[in-house]
Design a protein around this motif. Structure first.
Motif, short mmCIF file in Angstrom:
data_model
loop_
_atom_site.label_atom_id
_atom_site.label_comp_id
_atom_site.label_asym_id
_atom_site.label_seq_id
_atom_site.Cartn_x
_atom_site.Cartn_y
_atom_site.Cartn_z
N VAL A 164 119.60 19.96 110.78
CA VAL A 164 119.47 18.56 110.38
C VAL A 164 120.68 17.79 110.88
CG1 VAL A 164 118.08 19.10 108.34
CG2 VAL A 164 120.56 19.04 108.14
N ALA A 165 120.56 16.48 110.85
CA ALA A 165 121.69 15.65 111.27
C ALA A 165 122.89 15.94 110.38
CB ALA A 165 121.30 14.17 111.17
N LYS A 166 124.04 16.11 110.99
CA LYS A 166 125.29 16.37 110.28
C LYS A 166 125.24 17.65 109.45
CE LYS A 166 126.55 11.54 110.04
NZ LYS A 166 126.96 10.42 109.23
N GLY A 167 124.53 18.66 109.95
CA GLY A 167 124.48 19.94 109.25
C GLY A 167 123.50 20.88 109.90
N GLY A 168 123.27 22.02 109.27
CA GLY A 168 122.34 23.00 109.81
C GLY A 168 122.45 24.33 109.10
N ARG A 169 121.91 25.34 109.75
CA ARG A 169 121.92 26.68 109.19
C ARG A 169 123.26 27.37 109.45
NH1 ARG A 169 116.16 29.18 111.30
NH2 ARG A 169 114.78 27.61 110.40
N CYS A 170 123.59 28.32 108.59
CA CYS A 170 124.79 29.12 108.80
C CYS A 170 124.61 30.50 108.18
CB CYS A 170 126.03 28.43 108.23
SG CYS A 170 126.05 28.27 106.43
#
Length: 197
Positions: A87-93
């Motif tokens: 997603v905008a300004k983030g994601g999976r980790c």
């Protein structure tokens, strides 16, 4: 819900495992100092691994939890029914750890504290928890751990479990190319070893 983990593994071991999987691991903020610790709690900082440019991965240290709408920390996040893509300004980790804790009502009714149980991966020195990271206007970049229905190793201790991402899916998870529903599942029986913490 999981609110405490252990990370006693050396950086070299994490690096070696990612190299074996052909996932180049970068350190854009420099090699982190990873002192062994039996207790990482909500709002503490710990390493996460996320996608980086050129199909690589990067390890950075971030805060566990961001403030939710009511101000309470979002440290666990239900995975059911969500796409959980980047997603905008983030994601999976991924969050590399070698143990996590759950708490149950004390067997001794006179005890002032709950019983604490340590879960480790049977036959593996460490494992990765599936998570999401995002930029928060209050605390900066932070992460949360995903949860799902419990597998048989955890069900006697808690009604939910954190999502343990199988090693063979680490690259697909952080790249965001595999649907979350294909990767998120309770762990099979015998995956975890539990001892009193």
């Amino acid at each position: 819900m999981c609110n405490e983990v252990a990370r006693r593994i050396a950086l070299a071991l994490i690096r070696e495992d990612f190299n074996e999987l052909k996932i180049p691991l970068r350190f854009p903020e420099g090699l982190p100092n990873l002192p062994a610790t039996d207790s990482i709690r909500i709002t503490d900082t710990t390493p996460i691994i996320r996608a980086a440019p050129d199909k690589e991965a990067e390890m950075v240290q971030r805060r566990w939890s961001w403030p939710g709408p009511t101000g309470k920390p979002v440290y666990n996040y239900r995975s059911e029914g969500r796409t959980l893509g980047n997603v905008a300004k983030g994601g999976r980790c991924l969050i590399p750890v070698d143990g996590f804790y759950e708490f149950t009502t004390a067997e001794d009714p006179r005890a002032k504290r709950k019983d604490k149980w340590l879960f480790t991966m049977t036959g593996a020195p460490f494992f990765c928890i599936a998570g999401l990271w995002r930029a928060d206007p209050v605390v900066g970049e932070a992460f949360t751990m995903l949860t799902c229905e419990p597998g048989p190793d955890i069900a006697p201790y808690h009604s939910r479990q954190i999502v343990l991402m199988p090693r063979e899916h680490w690259a697909g998870w952080i790249a965001g190319v595999v649907p979350a529903a294909d990767l998120i599942a309770p762990t099979p029986a015998g995956t975890l070893t539990v001892v009193r913490g």
